[in-house]
Design an enzyme around this catalytic site. Structure first.
Site, PDB file in Angstrom:
ATOM      1  N   ASP A 265      -6.628 -12.854   9.365  1.00  0.00           N
ATOM      2  CA  ASP A 265      -5.445 -12.824   8.495  1.00  0.00           C
ATOM      3  C   ASP A 265      -4.330 -13.750   8.997  1.00  0.00           C
ATOM      4  O   ASP A 265      -3.191 -13.319   9.204  1.00  0.00           O
ATOM      5  CB  ASP A 265      -4.895 -11.400   8.366  1.00  0.00           C
ATOM      6  CG  ASP A 265      -5.744 -10.538   7.443  1.00  0.00           C
ATOM      7  OD1 ASP A 265      -6.494 -11.102   6.632  1.00  0.00           O
ATOM      8  OD2 ASP A 265      -5.670  -9.303   7.535  1.00  0.00           O
TER       9      ASP A 265
ATOM     10  N   ASP B  70      -1.192 -12.102   2.490  1.00  0.00           N
ATOM     11  CA  ASP B  70      -1.908 -11.094   3.262  1.00  0.00           C
ATOM     12  C   ASP B  70      -2.202 -11.714   4.634  1.00  0.00           C
ATOM     13  O   ASP B  70      -3.351 -11.942   5.010  1.00  0.00           O
ATOM     14  CB  ASP B  70      -3.192 -10.707   2.544  1.00  0.00           C
ATOM     15  CG  ASP B  70      -3.872  -9.508   3.188  1.00  0.00           C
ATOM     16  OD1 ASP B  70      -3.292  -8.934   4.127  1.00  0.00           O
ATOM     17  OD2 ASP B  70      -4.985  -9.156   2.760  1.00  0.00           O
TER      18      ASP B  70
ATOM     19  N   ASP C  70      -5.114 -13.807  -2.248  1.00  0.00           N
ATOM     20  CA  ASP C  70      -4.543 -13.423  -0.959  1.00  0.00           C
ATOM     21  C   ASP C  70      -4.489 -14.683  -0.105  1.00  0.00           C
ATOM     22  O   ASP C  70      -5.528 -15.176   0.355  1.00  0.00           O
ATOM     23  CB  ASP C  70      -5.424 -12.374  -0.266  1.00  0.00           C
ATOM     24  CG  ASP C  70      -5.047 -10.958  -0.664  1.00  0.00           C
ATOM     25  OD1 ASP C  70      -4.280 -10.798  -1.610  1.00  0.00           O
ATOM     26  OD2 ASP C  70      -5.538 -10.009  -0.030  1.00  0.00           O
TER      27      ASP C  70
ATOM     28  N   GLU D 178      -9.484 -13.326  -1.474  1.00  0.00           N
ATOM     29  CA  GLU D 178      -8.847 -13.594  -0.188  1.00  0.00           C
ATOM     30  C   GLU D 178      -9.645 -14.670   0.540  1.00  0.00           C
ATOM     31  O   GLU D 178     -10.866 -14.550   0.709  1.00  0.00           O
ATOM     32  CB  GLU D 178      -8.771 -12.334   0.672  1.00  0.00           C
ATOM     33  CG  GLU D 178      -8.175 -12.620   2.045  1.00  0.00           C
ATOM     34  CD  GLU D 178      -7.939 -11.387   2.890  1.00  0.00           C
ATOM     35  OE1 GLU D 178      -8.188 -11.449   4.111  1.00  0.00           O
ATOM     36  OE2 GLU D 178      -7.493 -10.360   2.327  1.00  0.00           O
TER      37      GLU D 178
ATOM     38  N   HIS E 200       0.869  -1.173   0.000  1.00  0.00           N
ATOM     39  CA  HIS E 200       0.000   0.000   0.000  1.00  0.00           C
ATOM     40  C   HIS E 200       0.909   1.228   0.000  1.00  0.00           C
ATOM     41  O   HIS E 200       1.969   1.216   0.619  1.00  0.00           O
ATOM     42  CB  HIS E 200      -0.866   0.078   1.259  1.00  0.00           C
ATOM     43  CG  HIS E 200      -1.824  -1.051   1.439  1.00  0.00           C
ATOM     44  ND1 HIS E 200      -1.472  -2.224   2.048  1.00  0.00           N
ATOM     45  CD2 HIS E 200      -3.133  -1.167   1.110  1.00  0.00           C
ATOM     46  CE1 HIS E 200      -2.528  -3.030   2.102  1.00  0.00           C
ATOM     47  NE2 HIS E 200      -3.552  -2.413   1.535  1.00  0.00           N
TER      48      HIS E 200
ATOM     49  N   GLU F 215     -10.781  -6.688  -4.888  1.00  0.00           N
ATOM     50  CA  GLU F 215     -10.711  -7.672  -3.812  1.00  0.00           C
ATOM     51  C   GLU F 215     -12.020  -7.671  -3.016  1.00  0.00           C
ATOM     52  O   GLU F 215     -12.262  -6.779  -2.209  1.00  0.00           O
ATOM     53  CB  GLU F 215      -9.536  -7.349  -2.886  1.00  0.00           C
ATOM     54  CG  GLU F 215      -9.350  -8.334  -1.758  1.00  0.00           C
ATOM     55  CD  GLU F 215      -8.144  -8.000  -0.893  1.00  0.00           C
ATOM     56  OE1 GLU F 215      -8.201  -8.245   0.321  1.00  0.00           O
ATOM     57  OE2 GLU F 215      -7.148  -7.491  -1.452  1.00  0.00           O
TER      58      GLU F 215
ATOM     59  N   ASP G 198     -11.791 -10.825  10.501  1.00  0.00           N
ATOM     60  CA  ASP G 198     -10.701 -11.033   9.547  1.00  0.00           C
ATOM     61  C   ASP G 198      -9.381 -11.171  10.297  1.00  0.00           C
ATOM     62  O   ASP G 198      -8.688 -10.186  10.544  1.00  0.00           O
ATOM     63  CB  ASP G 198     -10.666  -9.830   8.598  1.00  0.00           C
ATOM     64  CG  ASP G 198      -9.847 -10.089   7.348  1.00  0.00           C
ATOM     65  OD1 ASP G 198      -9.431 -11.239   7.140  1.00  0.00           O
ATOM     66  OD2 ASP G 198      -9.635  -9.139   6.578  1.00  0.00           O
TER      67      ASP G 198
END
Length: 526
Positions: free
Chosen positions: A399, A429, A386, A358, A192, A322, A397
């Site tokens: 991750d 991710d 992802d 993802e 990012h 996404e 989430d």
């Protein structure tokens, strides 16, 4: 830095020595109550001459030492990040000392810093593993993840961090990033804009900061490494509390467009192969104060402008959306793969975008990752993955790194059926757990995730070679491998024809779906 400090200590010692000699000479000259004899005078003169020579020698050595210190590079040691050191992006030695380049050692290896299943150059199903996988390091989780959560402060304090979000610190992180990539043995990374460079008080200042860090990244990545994708962070700053492309404020919409424009430019400059749109704030909290139709139209116009600008600057990368159902908004407009595909079709964007699926987002939307991948693939929209997962007992989430071999095998079934992911790939991710705080944990987590997906690929090869699962599916639909079945699939069977056939055949005989057998075959490959 250690050599520099040693020279400083030496200079201080020598300076003290010079002063001591001077005082000694003076004291020696004026002490004594009796007048010295002739021989004594000669001895005093000889000692004064010797002391003078030593004094001149030490004075010269003093000057030389200061010159050496002044010309020494100011670098930061791995074990001493002081406030003064924080003003520099230089670093002495390695960021990850003691961590070797990760190599493939095979399934029997007990070395946690080695690959057991991922062998980059090994060919499976006609491609090298590295070409099936196209693994990428996600800068934000790897180098900006702090371990903080809504209930606790950060837990991760990497040796190279100085606690600031300065430009110098951003450059130091970038150097750490490329050492990590090189030791991990991958060629791709993703980012990012606001994660790799600090924001500014103005858009111009933010762009200047980004340009400076990107220039260093371009230098460090050389010819072999490049971004899998880049993106703009349109969710963290307070200006984006109502969204970026779907904000109710036109000034925010324009600012978001300017930020995406710049992020797309630097992604192109760095040789990125894709550009991602994740709309974490592109949704609503309540429909009572929301004009959903107008916001969706605005989002479409925003994406149209992005596609047009991509072509204008000669960026040949794929634009990816996404999907995510919610969090941080109550409802996000790109809820899942099917919703996003429908949005793209409605606004005539189906040929301009693909999807970045993802796995954790899939489960949040009530689907399996395999479902979302197949939905994207069957619509010709599977562009990138992802690689992460969520905890089935937690409804947000999380991750986490994917370590479930069965899930990885189903993921790789979709990838193989898709013919691969290029120019997309797998980006991690995923972040370390809050309680994992050792630098080596960064490597262990990536190794585990890469090995899990590599093992999934090997399992898919077993399933294809065995053929039992494919045969089971083919037999289940074999009634359509007939003349009437072909007419139905070609759109040539009307209701009158089908009614005639139904009367001719009578009550259908419906065979078993053999679900348990399918699951048995699948599990046998694991």
């Amino acid at each position: 830095m250690q050599r520099r400090q040693g020279l400083v200590d030496l200079v201080l010692f020598l300076s003290t020595g010079v002063e001591a000699f001077s005082v000694s000479i003076l004291f020696f000259s004026i002490t004594g109550c009796e007048k010295p004899s002739g021989s004594r005078l000669d001895e005093i003169k000889e000692r004064k001459m010797m002391a003078g020579k030593v004094f001149l020698f030490l004075l010269c050595l003093n000057v030389v030492s200061f010159a050496v210190i002044a010309s020494s590079p100011q670098t930061c040691p791995a074990d001493d990040v002081s406030s003064k050191c924080g003003a520099s992006d230089e670093w002495e030695g390695e960021f990850f000392p003691g961590i070797p380049k990760i190599k493939y050692e095979g399934p029997s290896s007990k070395n946690p810093l080695s690959y057991k299943w991922y062998n980059a150059d090994e060919e499976i199903l006609g491609k090298k593993m590295k070409d099936w996988m196209r693994f990428s390091v996600a800068f934000w989780h790897t180098f900006r993840g702090t371990g903080g959560d809504p209930f606790g402060a950060p837990t991760k304090f990497w040796p190279w961090e100085d606690g600031t979000d300065s430009l110098a610190m951003a450059k130091r992180r970038m150097r750490a990033n490329f050492e990590f990539i090189e030791k991990l043995g991958v060629d791709l990374w993703c980012f990012h804009d606001r994660d790799i460079a600090p924001d500014g008080k103005t858009l111009e200042e933010a762009n200047a900061n980004l340009d400076e860090v990107v220039a260093l990244a371009k230098e460090l990545q050389g010819k072999k490494i490049h971004p899998l994708w880049g993106t703009a962070q349109l969710f963290h700053h307070p200006r984006y509390m109502h969204g970026g492309a779907t904000s109710s404020e036109v000034a925010v919409y324009a600012y978001a467009a300017a930020q995406v424009k710049k992020a797309m430019e630097v992604t192109h400059y760095l040789g990125g192969e894709n550009y991602v749109f994740w709309g974490g704030r592109e949704g609503y909290q309540t429909l009572l104060n929301t004009d959903m139709g107008r916001e969706l139209d605005h989002l479409a116009r925003f994406l149209e402008a992005a596609a047009a600008y991509k072509k204008k600057i000669g960026f040949n990368g794929t634009l990816l959306i996404e999907p995510k159902p919610q969090e941080p908004t109550k409802h996000q407009y790109d809820w899942d793969a099917a919703t996003t595909a429908n949005f793209l079709r409605k606004y005539g964007l189906i040929g301009e975008f693909k999807l970045n699926i993802e796995c954790n987002h899939a489960t949040l939307s009530g689907h399996s990752c395999h479902h979302e991948l197949e939905t994207a693939r069957l619509n010709g929209l599977l562009g990138n993955i992802d690689a992460n997962t969520g905890d089935p007992q937690i409804g947000w989430d999380t991750d986490q790194f994917l370590t479930d071999i069965a899930e990885a095998t189903m993921v790789m079934l979709s990838v193989v059926r898709n013919g691969g992911l290029a120019p997309g790939g797998f980006n991690f991710d995923a972040k370390l757990r809050r309680e994992s705080t050792d630098v080596e944990d960064l490597f262990i987590s990536h190794i585990s995730g890469m090995d899990t997906l590599a093992r999934g690929l090997r399992n898919v090869a077993k399933l294809i070679e065995d053929g039992s699962l494919e045969n089971l599916v083919r037999k289940r639909y074999q009634s359509f491998d007939t003349e009437i079945g072909a007419q139905i699939e070609a759109g040539k069977a009307d209701f009158e024809m089908l009614e005639k056939k139904a009367m001719e055949w009578g009550e259908p005989k419906v065979p078993s779906a053999k679900q348990e057998l399918a699951e048995m075959i699948f599990q046998s490959a694991l």
